[in-house]
Design a protein around this motif. Structure first.
Motif, PDB file in Angstrom:
ATOM      1  N   LEU A 241       0.715  -1.291   0.061  1.00 43.17           N
ATOM      2  CA  LEU A 241      -0.042   0.055   0.160  1.00 43.17           C
ATOM      3  C   LEU A 241       0.778   1.259   0.141  1.00 43.17           C
ATOM      4  O   LEU A 241       0.637   2.216  -0.833  1.00 43.17           O
ATOM      5  CB  LEU A 241      -1.141   0.122   1.169  1.00 43.17           C
ATOM      6  CG  LEU A 241      -2.020  -1.170   1.155  1.00 43.17           C
ATOM      7  CD1 LEU A 241      -2.840  -1.175   2.418  1.00 43.17           C
ATOM      8  CD2 LEU A 241      -2.949  -0.827  -0.051  1.00 43.17           C
ATOM      9  N   PRO A 242       1.933   1.418   1.099  1.00 47.94           N
ATOM     10  CA  PRO A 242       2.621   2.658   0.914  1.00 47.94           C
ATOM     11  C   PRO A 242       3.505   2.791  -0.511  1.00 47.94           C
ATOM     12  O   PRO A 242       3.732   3.858  -1.024  1.00 47.94           O
ATOM     13  CB  PRO A 242       3.545   2.446   1.849  1.00 47.94           C
ATOM     14  CG  PRO A 242       3.052   1.434   2.905  1.00 47.94           C
ATOM     15  CD  PRO A 242       2.226   0.490   1.949  1.00 47.94           C
ATOM     16  N   THR A 243       3.770   1.507  -1.010  1.00 50.05           N
ATOM     17  CA  THR A 243       4.268   1.700  -2.385  1.00 50.05           C
ATOM     18  C   THR A 243       3.433   2.327  -3.346  1.00 50.05           C
ATOM     19  O   THR A 243       4.058   2.890  -4.539  1.00 50.05           O
ATOM     20  CB  THR A 243       4.957   0.363  -2.980  1.00 50.05           C
ATOM     21  OG1 THR A 243       5.843  -0.274  -1.717  1.00 50.05           O
ATOM     22  CG2 THR A 243       5.949   0.415  -4.064  1.00 50.05           C
ATOM     23  N   VAL A 244       2.293   2.287  -3.529  1.00 51.58           N
ATOM     24  CA  VAL A 244       1.324   2.762  -4.650  1.00 51.58           C
ATOM     25  C   VAL A 244       1.593   4.195  -4.725  1.00 51.58           C
ATOM     26  O   VAL A 244       1.456   4.680  -5.854  1.00 51.58           O
ATOM     27  CB  VAL A 244      -0.110   2.330  -4.083  1.00 51.58           C
ATOM     28  CG1 VAL A 244      -1.137   2.864  -5.120  1.00 51.58           C
ATOM     29  CG2 VAL A 244      -0.295   0.797  -4.118  1.00 51.58           C
ATOM     30  N   THR A 245       1.658   4.873  -3.698  1.00 52.97           N
ATOM     31  CA  THR A 245       1.836   6.334  -3.688  1.00 52.97           C
ATOM     32  C   THR A 245       3.005   6.669  -4.595  1.00 52.97           C
ATOM     33  O   THR A 245       3.107   7.535  -5.364  1.00 52.97           O
ATOM     34  CB  THR A 245       1.840   6.958  -2.424  1.00 52.97           C
ATOM     35  OG1 THR A 245       0.508   6.579  -1.729  1.00 52.97           O
ATOM     36  CG2 THR A 245       1.738   8.628  -2.347  1.00 52.97           C
ATOM     37  N   LEU A 246       4.125   5.992  -3.951  1.00 51.90           N
ATOM     38  CA  LEU A 246       5.337   6.089  -4.797  1.00 51.90           C
ATOM     39  C   LEU A 246       5.245   5.822  -6.215  1.00 51.90           C
ATOM     40  O   LEU A 246       6.022   6.645  -6.986  1.00 51.90           O
ATOM     41  CB  LEU A 246       6.474   5.391  -4.088  1.00 51.90           C
ATOM     42  CG  LEU A 246       7.911   5.668  -4.427  1.00 51.90           C
ATOM     43  CD1 LEU A 246       8.299   7.252  -4.100  1.00 51.90           C
ATOM     44  CD2 LEU A 246       8.901   4.785  -3.798  1.00 51.90           C
TER      45      LEU A 246
END
Length: 318
Positions: A241-246
């Protein structure tokens, strides 16, 4: 959801308006006179210089130039390039797809490599694989992109082309053209992947380490699931999930390209076009590329927020 979408679109529109206004004043502080740069080394008189200023609209006051710029921008007219004497929109359209091809390919490879290494490193925290992969990634991330590109050009220049997008004598059929472009892409893509993938590796590794001791993983192991199934079915989807933003943020930067990489390898994309506009300075071209690049980042930020809201029910509940 509709209210949330309306607020995001309103914020994106306000940001785009600010970018349009900033794009005018930002490049007015760049040292250099476009008329002097265009006439350097040529025997021109003061009357010719005055006529050129009038044709470019530079004889008007800053306020008048700003009003003309806003009116043209509202109509979708990005102006005419000083150097190329062509509409800025046409130049950007020609250079857009080479940049999307190059930087999009590099970004996709960087995501795959970075996530795979980050997952394996986190799951084997403290192992030799974890230490080596993280150390190499951090070292390459600290390298200046242009410097790494020049090193690769000197080391492998006999194997791969070091400039341009295709050879002029390549047969016009689709297969020959595709292979030629792919051959020219090797060094620029390797340069970009080597520098960018570390971000995905570090974010994925950190996110997975936070999930490894969560209660739901303990429950999954207690149910008798194998360790690789626990990682693949439970830990990794939540850690992604945090990687999606990146990923979405970098997709916004795909349009901007990598100015240094495209300049080093003479790749005919938006990055090289921006560099050429800076050397002028070509004010309409700089303004146009700035608005397009910033607009792409704003759009991808909105999409990232919406996708994150769909993927994570905790965000929807909040």
């Amino acid at each position: 959801m509709i209210g949330h979408l309306a607020r995001k679109l309103g914020g994106a529109l306000a940001s785009l308006v600010f970018v349009v206004v900033l794009g005018f004043f930002l490049f007015r502080v760049i040292p250099g006179d476009p008329v002097v740069a265009m006439t350097r080394g040529r025997p021109v008189g003061s009357a010719q210089i005055a006529d050129l200023r009038a044709r470019l609209g530079l004889d008007k006051s800053l306020g008048e130039q700003f009003l003309d710029y806003l009116v043209n921008a509202a109509r979708g007219d990005l102006g005419t390039s000083y150097v190329y004497n062509r509409p800025v929109a046409d130049l950007i359209g020609e250079r857009l797809w080479p940049t999307v091809l190059l930087v999009g390919t590099a970004t996709a490879l960087a995501v795959v490599v970075g996530l795979w290494l980050g997952i394996r490193g986190a799951w084997r925290r403290g192992s030799r694989f974890d230490r080596v992969s993280t150390g190499v990634a951090l070292t390459q991330w600290a390298m200046p992109t242009f410097w790494l590109g020049m090193l690769l050009s000197m080391a492998t220049g006999d194997l791969f082309p070091t400039g341009g997008m295709r050879y002029p004598d390549t047969p016009p059929d689709f297969l020959s053209q595709s292979l030629d472009v792919a051959h020219h892409m090797v060094l620029p893509v390797i340069t970009m992947v080597a520098v960018v993938y570390a971000q995905y590796l570090l974010v994925m590794r950190s996110s997975l380490l936070e999930e490894m001791h969560a209660d739901y993983l303990v429950t999954a192991r207690a149910k008798g699931l194998r360790d690789d199934l626990v990682r693949r079915r439970h830990a990794v989807p939540n850690a992604l999930l945090p990687t999606v933003t990146l990923v979405f943020l970098h997709l916004g930067l795909v349009v901007s390209g990598a100015i240094t990489v495209e300049t080093v390898f003479s790749w005919p994309g938006l990055g090289l076009l921006t560099y050429e506009a800076l050397t002028g300075p070509d004010l309409p071209l700089l303004q146009g590329t700035f608005v397009v690049l910033a607009g792409a980042v704003i759009t991808m930020n909105v999409l990232a927020d919406l996708v994150y809201r769909v993927l994570d029910p905790r965000v929807r509940a909040a």
